[in-house]
Design a protein around this motif. Structure first.
Motif, short mmCIF file in Angstrom:
data_model
loop_
_atom_site.label_atom_id
_atom_site.label_comp_id
_atom_site.label_asym_id
_atom_site.label_seq_id
_atom_site.Cartn_x
_atom_site.Cartn_y
_atom_site.Cartn_z
N SER A 112 1.05 -1.14 -0.12
CA SER A 112 0.17 -0.25 -0.65
C SER A 112 0.97 1.85 0.10
N GLN A 113 0.76 2.32 0.01
CA GLN A 113 1.17 3.80 0.08
C GLN A 113 1.26 3.83 1.53
N GLU A 114 1.98 4.52 2.22
CA GLU A 114 1.91 4.70 3.19
C GLU A 114 2.74 6.75 4.01
N TYR A 115 2.70 6.75 5.18
CA TYR A 115 3.25 7.53 5.98
C TYR A 115 4.90 8.07 6.29
N LEU A 124 2.80 12.35 3.05
CA LEU A 124 2.09 10.67 2.18
C LEU A 124 3.59 10.18 0.61
N TYR A 125 3.55 8.86 0.94
CA TYR A 125 4.03 8.40 -0.27
C TYR A 125 3.25 7.64 -0.46
N GLU A 126 3.22 7.29 -1.79
CA GLU A 126 2.53 6.63 -3.26
C GLU A 126 2.92 5.60 -3.66
N GLY A 127 4.77 5.68 -3.76
CA GLY A 127 4.65 4.39 -4.51
C GLY A 127 5.24 4.10 -5.43
N ILE A 128 5.10 3.17 -6.17
CA ILE A 128 4.93 2.73 -7.80
C ILE A 128 3.51 3.35 -8.15
N ASP A 129 3.69 3.14 -9.15
CA ASP A 129 2.17 3.62 -9.82
C ASP A 129 2.07 2.46 -10.69
N HIS A 130 0.79 1.43 -10.84
CA HIS A 130 0.41 0.51 -11.00
C HIS A 130 -0.07 0.57 -12.66
N HIS A 131 -0.29 2.43 -12.37
CA HIS A 131 -1.05 2.64 -14.21
C HIS A 131 0.13 2.84 -15.04
N GLN A 132 1.14 2.67 -14.28
CA GLN A 132 2.51 3.38 -16.01
C GLN A 132 2.54 1.87 -16.40
N PHE A 135 3.37 -4.48 -12.45
CA PHE A 135 4.38 -3.26 -10.50
C PHE A 135 6.23 -3.86 -10.49
N TYR A 136 5.68 -6.05 -11.58
CA TYR A 136 7.54 -6.06 -11.59
C TYR A 136 8.79 -5.01 -12.53
N THR A 137 8.05 -5.15 -14.15
CA THR A 137 8.75 -3.98 -14.78
C THR A 137 9.02 -2.58 -14.40
N GLN A 138 7.71 -2.03 -13.70
CA GLN A 138 8.47 -0.67 -12.80
C GLN A 138 9.44 -0.13 -11.43
N TYR A 139 8.93 -1.99 -11.10
CA TYR A 139 9.88 -2.03 -9.25
C TYR A 139 11.52 -2.37 -9.80
N PHE A 140 11.38 -3.27 -11.01
CA PHE A 140 12.86 -3.45 -11.21
C PHE A 140 13.61 -2.88 -12.17
N LYS A 141 13.20 -1.42 -12.15
CA LYS A 141 13.91 -0.18 -13.51
C LYS A 141 13.95 0.64 -12.09
N LYS A 142 13.14 0.90 -10.83
CA LYS A 142 13.08 1.77 -9.62
C LYS A 142 13.83 1.17 -8.80
N GLY A 143 13.64 0.23 -8.55
CA GLY A 143 13.97 -0.64 -7.24
C GLY A 143 13.74 0.40 -6.09
N PRO A 191 -3.33 4.79 2.15
CA PRO A 191 -1.79 4.97 3.18
C PRO A 191 -2.27 3.80 4.10
N LEU A 192 -1.60 2.55 4.27
CA LEU A 192 -2.05 1.75 5.85
C LEU A 192 -0.72 1.51 7.21
N ALA A 193 0.18 2.52 6.49
CA ALA A 193 1.53 2.40 7.83
C ALA A 193 1.95 3.63 7.65
N ILE A 194 2.72 3.67 8.81
CA ILE A 194 3.54 5.55 8.80
C ILE A 194 5.33 4.60 9.48
N LYS A 195 6.65 5.12 8.90
CA LYS A 195 7.52 4.93 8.40
C LYS A 195 8.27 6.25 9.07
#
Length: 195
Positions: A112-115, A124-132, A135-143, A191-195
């Motif tokens: 999920s997203q997180e704070y 708010l930290y939205e993280g990777i965007d599944h609309h682009q 997830f695998y390809t996007q995360y592999f590229k961004k890390g 967002p479901l967690a806080i870092k």
């Protein structure tokens, strides 16, 4: 309801651990256990864990967070496994929303997203965007883009995969990219967690 095991590695985190465990205790999902792996073998951490009946305490040599998480996974009894560092917290509906979403889908990996709190400011930290792209390809590229504290997986994801203990940093992205390549995944856009 299926059991959710929450893996919490600890190393000299006595001041933060009660807040993390309290956030697990306050989940709206009832079938939950906390697995605390203490690499500092602290009497204070042991005492803190004894205050919570849903918490199991284990010690390990100081071999890094990857080794502590792997030991926690080994000790976990849940169908679902989540991750929480001692200085982070889960928001109250996190477990229920993610377990329900996994139960109602073919996915084995959810995040999920997180704070994030920086300089006493919460953002708010939205993280990777599944609309682009997937997830695998996007995360592999961004890390980056998947906070460890936001992840819940089915235990079957971890039967043949672990955190690489040789890594002393970036061990969670290293595992996530391998799991994203093998399993169906999903993201909750809140967002479901806080870092």
């Amino acid at each position: 309801m299926d059991l959710l095991s929450v893996i919490i590695p600890v190393y000299n985190d006595e001041e933060y651990l009660p807040r993390a465990l309290h956030s697990v205790k306050n989940q709206t999902y009832d079938e939950i256990e906390a697995i605390v792996v203490d690499s500092g073998n602290s009497k204070e951490v042991r005492k803190i864990c004894q205050r919570y009946d849903f918490c199991s305490y284990f010690t390990d040599e100081p071999r890094g967070v990857a080794a502590a998480r792997n030991l926690g996974i080994e000790k976990a009894g849940g169908k679902f496994i989540g991750f929480l560092d001692a200085d982070d917290v889960w928001l109250p509906d996190k477990a229920k929303k993610q377990v329900d979403a996994l139960d109602q889908s073919d996915s084995d990996f959810i995040f999920s997203q997180e704070y994030r709190i920086r300089n006493r400011e919460i953002e708010l930290y939205e993280g990777i965007d599944h609309h682009q792209q997937d997830f695998y390809t996007q995360y592999f590229k961004k890390g980056e883009g998947i906070g460890c504290r936001t992840v819940v997986v089915t235990s079957s994801c971890l039967e043949n995969e672990q955190f690489w203990e040789e890594l002393y940093g970036r061990e969670d992205p290293h595992l996530w990219v391998r799991l994203l390549a093998q399993f169906d995944s999903m993201k909750l856009e809140e967002p479901l967690a806080i870092k």
